[in-house]
Design a protein around this motif. Sequence first.
Motif, mmCIF file in Angstrom:
data_model
loop_
_atom_site.group_PDB
_atom_site.id
_atom_site.type_symbol
_atom_site.label_atom_id
_atom_site.label_comp_id
_atom_site.label_asym_id
_atom_site.label_seq_id
_atom_site.Cartn_x
_atom_site.Cartn_y
_atom_site.Cartn_z
ATOM 1 N N UNK A 86 -33.850 -40.624 21.180
ATOM 2 C CA UNK A 86 -33.366 -40.545 19.801
ATOM 3 C C UNK A 86 -33.738 -39.227 19.142
ATOM 4 N N UNK A 87 -34.939 -38.763 19.388
ATOM 5 C CA UNK A 87 -35.382 -37.507 18.768
ATOM 6 C C UNK A 87 -34.572 -36.322 19.282
ATOM 7 N N UNK A 88 -34.201 -36.355 20.558
ATOM 8 C CA UNK A 88 -33.402 -35.257 21.092
ATOM 9 C C UNK A 88 -31.996 -35.260 20.496
ATOM 10 N N UNK A 89 -31.402 -36.425 20.362
ATOM 11 C CA UNK A 89 -30.078 -36.522 19.756
ATOM 12 C C UNK A 89 -30.114 -36.075 18.294
ATOM 13 N N UNK A 90 -31.186 -36.420 17.592
ATOM 14 C CA UNK A 90 -31.350 -35.956 16.217
ATOM 15 C C UNK A 90 -31.482 -34.436 16.172
ATOM 16 N N UNK A 91 -32.172 -33.868 17.171
ATOM 17 C CA UNK A 91 -32.327 -32.426 17.248
ATOM 18 C C UNK A 91 -30.991 -31.740 17.479
ATOM 19 N N UNK A 92 -30.170 -32.298 18.364
ATOM 20 C CA UNK A 92 -28.851 -31.725 18.640
ATOM 21 C C UNK A 92 -28.002 -31.698 17.372
ATOM 22 N N UNK A 93 -27.994 -32.803 16.645
ATOM 23 C CA UNK A 93 -27.197 -32.876 15.417
ATOM 24 C C UNK A 93 -27.744 -31.936 14.349
ATOM 25 N N UNK A 94 -29.060 -31.814 14.272
ATOM 26 C CA UNK A 94 -29.665 -30.920 13.278
ATOM 27 C C UNK A 94 -29.322 -29.467 13.575
ATOM 28 N N UNK A 95 -29.427 -29.068 14.843
ATOM 29 C CA UNK A 95 -29.083 -27.700 15.212
ATOM 30 C C UNK A 95 -27.598 -27.419 15.000
ATOM 31 N N UNK A 96 -26.776 -28.429 15.219
ATOM 32 C CA UNK A 96 -25.336 -28.251 15.013
ATOM 33 C C UNK A 96 -24.986 -28.130 13.534
ATOM 34 N N UNK A 97 -25.844 -28.666 12.678
ATOM 35 C CA UNK A 97 -25.536 -28.685 11.249
ATOM 36 C C UNK A 97 -25.453 -27.285 10.659
ATOM 37 N N UNK A 98 -26.386 -26.415 11.020
ATOM 38 C CA UNK A 98 -26.427 -25.070 10.433
ATOM 39 C C UNK A 98 -25.181 -24.274 10.803
ATOM 40 N N UNK A 99 -24.921 -24.135 12.104
ATOM 41 C CA UNK A 99 -23.747 -23.387 12.533
ATOM 42 C C UNK A 99 -22.469 -24.136 12.176
ATOM 43 N N UNK A 100 -22.560 -25.473 12.057
ATOM 44 C CA UNK A 100 -21.391 -26.261 11.697
ATOM 45 C C UNK A 100 -20.895 -25.955 10.297
ATOM 46 N N UNK A 101 -21.803 -25.814 9.354
ATOM 47 C CA UNK A 101 -21.415 -25.477 7.981
ATOM 48 C C UNK A 101 -20.747 -24.105 7.947
ATOM 49 N N UNK A 102 -21.290 -23.161 8.692
ATOM 50 C CA UNK A 102 -20.689 -21.825 8.771
ATOM 51 C C UNK A 102 -19.280 -21.917 9.372
ATOM 52 N N UNK A 122 -26.716 -34.934 7.107
ATOM 53 C CA UNK A 122 -25.966 -35.516 6.001
ATOM 54 C C UNK A 122 -25.242 -34.436 5.200
ATOM 55 N N UNK A 123 -25.923 -33.312 4.978
ATOM 56 C CA UNK A 123 -25.284 -32.196 4.274
ATOM 57 C C UNK A 123 -24.089 -31.677 5.078
ATOM 58 N N UNK A 124 -24.279 -31.535 6.377
ATOM 59 C CA UNK A 124 -23.197 -31.100 7.255
ATOM 60 C C UNK A 124 -22.012 -32.060 7.187
ATOM 61 N N UNK A 125 -22.299 -33.354 7.180
ATOM 62 C CA UNK A 125 -21.239 -34.353 7.104
ATOM 63 C C UNK A 125 -20.469 -34.249 5.789
ATOM 64 N N UNK A 126 -21.189 -34.047 4.698
ATOM 65 C CA UNK A 126 -20.545 -33.921 3.384
ATOM 66 C C UNK A 126 -19.657 -32.669 3.344
ATOM 67 N N UNK A 127 -20.174 -31.549 3.841
ATOM 68 C CA UNK A 127 -19.391 -30.312 3.871
ATOM 69 C C UNK A 127 -18.142 -30.484 4.731
ATOM 70 N N UNK A 128 -18.291 -31.176 5.853
ATOM 71 C CA UNK A 128 -17.154 -31.407 6.752
ATOM 72 C C UNK A 128 -16.080 -32.240 6.071
ATOM 73 N N UNK A 129 -16.477 -33.326 5.424
ATOM 74 C CA UNK A 129 -15.518 -34.202 4.749
ATOM 75 C C UNK A 129 -14.801 -33.452 3.627
ATOM 76 N N UNK A 130 -15.568 -32.711 2.833
ATOM 77 C CA UNK A 130 -14.952 -31.944 1.749
ATOM 78 C C UNK A 130 -13.999 -30.897 2.314
ATOM 79 N N UNK A 131 -14.419 -30.207 3.371
ATOM 80 C CA UNK A 131 -13.558 -29.206 3.993
ATOM 81 C C UNK A 131 -12.277 -29.813 4.513
ATOM 82 N N UNK A 132 -12.364 -30.990 5.141
ATOM 83 C CA UNK A 132 -11.172 -31.659 5.667
ATOM 84 C C UNK A 132 -10.226 -32.038 4.535
#
Length: 339
Positions: free
Chosen positions: A60-76, A192-202
């Motif tokens: 679980x911690x590794x999956x959380x890490x993957x999503x967290x790392x994806x969040x920064x570049x994902x917003x960009x 969660x921030x990444x998810x919100x930005x994604x939804x708004x962007x969509x």
Amino acid sequence: MTQPVSPPRDSITDKVPQARPTAWRGLLARADVRTLSLLGVLAVLILIGGITKPDEFLDTRNLQLVLTQASVIGVVTVGMTFVIVSGGIDLSVGAIVALASVWATTVATQEYGFAGILFTAVVVGVGCGLVNGVLIAYGAMVPFIATLAMLASARGLALQITDGKTQIVTVPSVLDLGERDAYVLGIPPLVLVFAVVTVIGWLVLNRTTFGRRTVAVGGNPEAARLAGIDVRRQRLYLYLLSGLCCGIAAFLLIVLSGSGQNTNGNLYELDAIAAAIIGGTLLTGGRGTITGSVLGVLIFTTITNIFALNNLQSDVQQIAKGAIIVAAVLVQRRTASTT
């Protein structure tokens, strides 16, 4: 007087069943084959990770890490997708993230606490986007040149501010966001921030006039101008949006690393462009999806995680990413030639 002849009963009833296949064809046409393909690729990567390193990868911690790392570049990447859809490019996003992160973590800024750091990061990002937008939209500069100049300038200014040193964050409320106690139902706040930005962007790209204008400008700027769209103003807004996403990403990176460095955001521009491309965004503009771009980010982040867990060299990882990008571009060209 001749009475009007009513159509045969069979001709009326024949029209009714024809509407159903048309509706079904419309629904099938909306199915995004590319999105399904990306989901398939992501599923295969998860399967590979689960087979090669089941205990570590599926933890679980590794999956959380993957999503967290994806969040920064994902917003960009969300901001980059808008820019590319409009027919532009932004090579300065990584440098803007670095500049925003170091400006927001200076001793003077940290005296204003959480709000000061967040406000500074966003303002610096939007300010850089404003400069890019003015140079491109009203200065008639080629986006490649204008953003390349911003890349060099922002990196240089970030280095000057830090003097090559790491700026440690000392504001507890900022650092606490990266702790497990701040997770919501096991989900890190950054995700969660990444998810919100994604939804708004969509929603903005697919359900608003702004999104339709963005696609129109990318598809044919002259036709968009003749249709009454202020092309220059639209491009200015798009680079402001890209800068805003960079500012948000800079704050997320500050939370994630607990510091500000002039090396932050290194190669983010390439990762964001690559994620958008494999997600189905055309480099020539006029078409793109937020969903595809986000899946592209998740694919690249998952690949990086699998390579790290298996102790594979980073050069092999870069080769794999390059092969994926080439394959995605070839698919785009083949798809464009057949439509």
